[in-house]
Structure formats: structure tokens, C-alpha cells
Motif scaffolding. Structure first.
Motif, PDB file in Angstrom:
ATOM      1  N   SER A 176       0.756  -0.552  -0.139  1.00 14.52           N
ATOM      2  CA  SER A 176      -0.177  -0.012  -0.006  1.00 14.52           C
ATOM      3  C   SER A 176       1.394   1.164  -0.084  1.00 14.52           C
ATOM      4  O   SER A 176       1.977   0.787   0.133  1.00 14.52           O
ATOM      5  N   PRO A 177       0.065   2.246  -0.161  1.00 17.22           N
ATOM      6  CA  PRO A 177       0.943   3.972   0.243  1.00 17.22           C
ATOM      7  C   PRO A 177       2.084   3.806   0.916  1.00 17.22           C
ATOM      8  O   PRO A 177       2.983   4.579   1.463  1.00 17.22           O
ATOM      9  N   THR A 178       1.587   3.327   2.115  1.00 16.56           N
ATOM     10  CA  THR A 178       2.163   3.384   3.932  1.00 16.56           C
ATOM     11  C   THR A 178       2.760   2.089   4.465  1.00 16.56           C
ATOM     12  O   THR A 178       3.711   2.400   5.549  1.00 16.56           O
ATOM     13  N   SER A 179       2.535   1.045   3.646  1.00 13.97           N
ATOM     14  CA  SER A 179       3.030  -0.022   4.159  1.00 13.97           C
ATOM     15  C   SER A 179       3.121  -1.068   3.564  1.00 13.97           C
ATOM     16  O   SER A 179       2.712  -1.022   2.022  1.00 13.97           O
ATOM     17  N   SER A 180       2.607  -2.389   4.070  1.00 16.24           N
ATOM     18  CA  SER A 180       3.373  -3.762   3.608  1.00 16.24           C
ATOM     19  C   SER A 180       3.278  -4.639   4.234  1.00 16.24           C
ATOM     20  O   SER A 180       3.791  -4.911   5.164  1.00 16.24           O
ATOM     21  N   MET A 181       2.711  -5.483   3.167  1.00 18.03           N
ATOM     22  CA  MET A 181       2.983  -7.045   4.069  1.00 18.03           C
ATOM     23  C   MET A 181       3.295  -8.561   3.507  1.00 18.03           C
ATOM     24  O   MET A 181       2.246  -8.278   2.222  1.00 18.03           O
ATOM     25  N   ILE A 182       4.019  -9.526   3.693  1.00 14.35           N
ATOM     26  CA  ILE A 182       4.435 -10.627   3.302  1.00 14.35           C
ATOM     27  C   ILE A 182       3.779 -11.535   3.845  1.00 14.35           C
ATOM     28  O   ILE A 182       3.539 -12.175   5.309  1.00 14.35           O
ATOM     29  N   GLU A 183       3.387 -12.983   3.051  1.00 10.90           N
ATOM     30  CA  GLU A 183       3.127 -13.807   3.739  1.00 10.90           C
ATOM     31  C   GLU A 183       4.011 -15.139   2.955  1.00 10.90           C
ATOM     32  O   GLU A 183       3.865 -15.955   1.929  1.00 10.90           O
ATOM     33  N   ARG A 184       3.804 -15.999   3.793  1.00 13.67           N
ATOM     34  CA  ARG A 184       4.677 -17.390   3.077  1.00 13.67           C
ATOM     35  C   ARG A 184       4.185 -18.923   3.857  1.00 13.67           C
ATOM     36  O   ARG A 184       3.604 -18.851   5.335  1.00 13.67           O
ATOM     37  N   VAL A 185       3.212 -19.344   3.289  1.00 19.20           N
ATOM     38  CA  VAL A 185       2.533 -20.217   3.584  1.00 19.20           C
ATOM     39  C   VAL A 185       3.343 -21.737   3.182  1.00 19.20           C
ATOM     40  O   VAL A 185       3.458 -22.197   1.868  1.00 19.20           O
ATOM     41  N   THR A 186       4.210 -22.545   4.688  1.00 18.10           N
ATOM     42  CA  THR A 186       4.515 -23.972   4.144  1.00 18.10           C
ATOM     43  C   THR A 186       3.297 -24.856   4.192  1.00 18.10           C
ATOM     44  O   THR A 186       3.218 -25.343   5.686  1.00 18.10           O
ATOM     45  N   ARG A 187       3.650 -25.857   3.551  1.00 20.97           N
ATOM     46  CA  ARG A 187       2.863 -27.219   3.904  1.00 20.97           C
ATOM     47  C   ARG A 187       4.068 -28.681   4.414  1.00 20.97           C
ATOM     48  O   ARG A 187       5.084 -28.370   3.602  1.00 20.97           O
TER      49      ARG A 187
END
Length: 286
Positions: free
Chosen positions: A179-190
């Protein structure tokens, strides 16, 4: 008295008619020629016989031995027995054709899967966070997971043991949002077997076992039990920079979410619940 020998000769030759002298000489010459011709022919024959013997002695092929007469009819060649001929115990399966009796219509399922685990080891896109789960203004920026954003990346600032937090990993998938002011990262593992629960234990061990090498740095668990089968929130302060991670487990799936903002546990709980709900799309344990 005359010799008896001459008397006998006179008596035997008294009535003979002698041929003329010239005729006697001619007959003598003819007899001499015949004798020479016969002797010459005999020599030629002798030479030919000797030459033939020399050729044979020098390596000529031996004559083939005579073929003995047949003493009976030849033994006929037995005809091959078909591989499918019936035996005393029954009709065997024809040679070269594998028996299909009892063959399952589909391959058996892979054993060793965790109870309640997914039969598909890939991670579906539906198991990841969606734009609808995030505040307005975020956009999906792909699935590139490069960069030092994970909890594992801060272990270089810790003394002591840093265990792997992805034991038995069999698949992974990523998603990034900005986003213009933030960020988010996701990793899913099995994880295979019970390794998803082990992965959560490893996260706890990594955090509690970290001894920061620099004064003022810290790594700690700030919340647990936010959502899903297991969950916890980790916070770090490295050289004055703050970072937060959410860890959520559902069945054999584990999600790690990096939050650029610095939410409180209460503010992070809604995100944790949304992560847990999305993970249910990738595991039947929910």
C-alpha cells in the motif's frame, strides 16, 4: 662221329625255307624300334605316376569318407510346446502377459501422511490471504519472497543455536501486498507427518534461545493463541528497527506473515483469524 646237337639241328632245319637276308634285316630293325617305343612309353607313365604322388603328398585334400548307409528313419524334431498349454494344476497365465487379476483401478494412497492432512501437497491460491482480507489501498504485488524479511533472517544477530523452522517441508507458496504506507508478506509451508506442529515448536525455541549480540537488540514472543490450531506473534528490535511476525498453524500448513506496521496483539488478532480461515482451503483439518 658228328655231335648229336648238330645232327638234331640238321634234321629240324632240313626242310625250312629261309627268308632273304635283306628281309631278315628289315624285320630286325622293326623289332628294335618297337622295343624302344614301348620302353619310352613305360618311362612316361612312371614319371606321371611319381608326379601325381608328389602332388598328393604336398597337401592335396583327402578324399571325403564314404557315407555310411542309413540304418533306420531319422528321429523327427519335436514340435515346441505352446506356453499356454494346460498343466496338471490348471491353466496358467500366458507367458509375457501380466496377470491383471486383483489389480486396483487406481494407485494406492501414499502412506505416512498426517491424519487429516491434505491429499494434494501443493498449496492452493485460496489458502493464501486475499485483498479482501486487508485494509483498503493494498494491492497484490506478486509472490516473490526474496529479501531478508523472515524471522530466520534476524538469527544472524543472535548468539547460540538457531534451529530450522521448516522441518519436513514438502511445499511452499508466497504472496506479497503493498500500500502507499505499508506492506505485508505471507509464506505458507506444508509439512509432512507431524512436522507442522514441530515447526511451531522450533519457532518458540528459536526466539527463546536467541541471545542478542548487541546491547539494545531483542527478540520475543508477545502473544499466543490468536487463531487456528496454534498461533503466536513475535516482535524484534534490531538496531532500533521494529518488526513483527504472525505464525498460524492449521493442520499440516504453517503461515508466517511479516507485518510492516507495529500492531498490538489485539490489532494483530483479526489478521491472524483471517490467515487461519484461509489456510482451511488447503487442509481438511479445519
Amino acid at each position: 662221329m658228328p655231335d648229336q646237337l648238330f645232327t638234331d639241328m640238321l634234321r629240324d632245319t632240313r626242310d625250312l625255307t629261309w627268308a632273304p637276308t635283306e628281309q631278315v634285316r628289315r624285320r630286325g630293325r622293326q623289332r628294335t624300334r618297337r622295343t624302344r617305343i614301348v620302353a619310352g612309353l613305360a618311362g612316361v607313365v612312371a614319371v606321371a605316376v611319381v608326379a601325381a604322388g608328389a602332388v598328393a603328398f604336398a597337401g592335396g585334400p583327402d578324399p571325403a569318407p564314404p557315407i555310411p548307409p542309413a540304418t533306420g528313419s531319422p528321429t523327427p524334431t519335436p514340435s515346441p510346446t505352446p506356453s499356454t498349454a494346460p498343466s496338471a494344476t490348471g491353466s496358467p497365465t500366458p507367458t509375457g502377459s501380466p496377470s491383471t487379476e486383483g489389480t486396483p483401478s487406481s494407485p494406492p494412497k501414499t502412506s505416512g501422511r498426517p491424519t487429516g492432512g491434505s491429499t494434494d501437497r501443493s498449496i492452493p491460491a485460496a489458502a493464501m490471504l486475499q485483498l479482501a482480507d486487508l485494509p483498503a489501498g493494498f494491492r497484490n504485488s506478486g509472490s516473490d519472497l526474496d529479501g531478508d524479511w523472515t524471522l530466520e533472517s534476524v538469527t544472524i544477530y543472535c548468539a547460540g543455536r538457531s534451529p530450522s523452522i521448516t522441518p519436513g517441508e514438502v511445499a511452499r507458496r508466497g504472496a506479497t501486498f503493498d500500500s502507499p504506507t505499508s506492506s505485508m508478506i505471507e509464506r505458507v509451508t506444508r509439512h509432512s507427518g507431524g512436522n507442522a506442529a514441530t515447526a511451531m515448536d522450533r519457532v518458540r525455541d528459536l526466539v527463546t534461545g536467541c541471545r542478542p549480540e548487541r546491547a539494545g537488540d531483542s527478540l520475543s514472543i508477545v502473544a499466543t493463541g490468536l487463531a487456528g490450531d496454534e498461533s503466536l506473534m513475535v516482535a524484534s528490535s534490531i538496531s532500533g528497527h521494529q518488526s513483527h511476525w504472525l505464525f498460524v498453524r492449521q493442520g499440516d500448513l504453517v503461515a508466517q506473515v511479516w507485518l510492516a506496521e507495529q500492531p498490538s496483539p489485539d490489532e494483530a488478532k483479526p489478521y491472524a483469524r483471517k490467515v487461519a480461515n484461509r489456510l482451511c482451503a488447503g487442509t481438511p483439518s479445519c
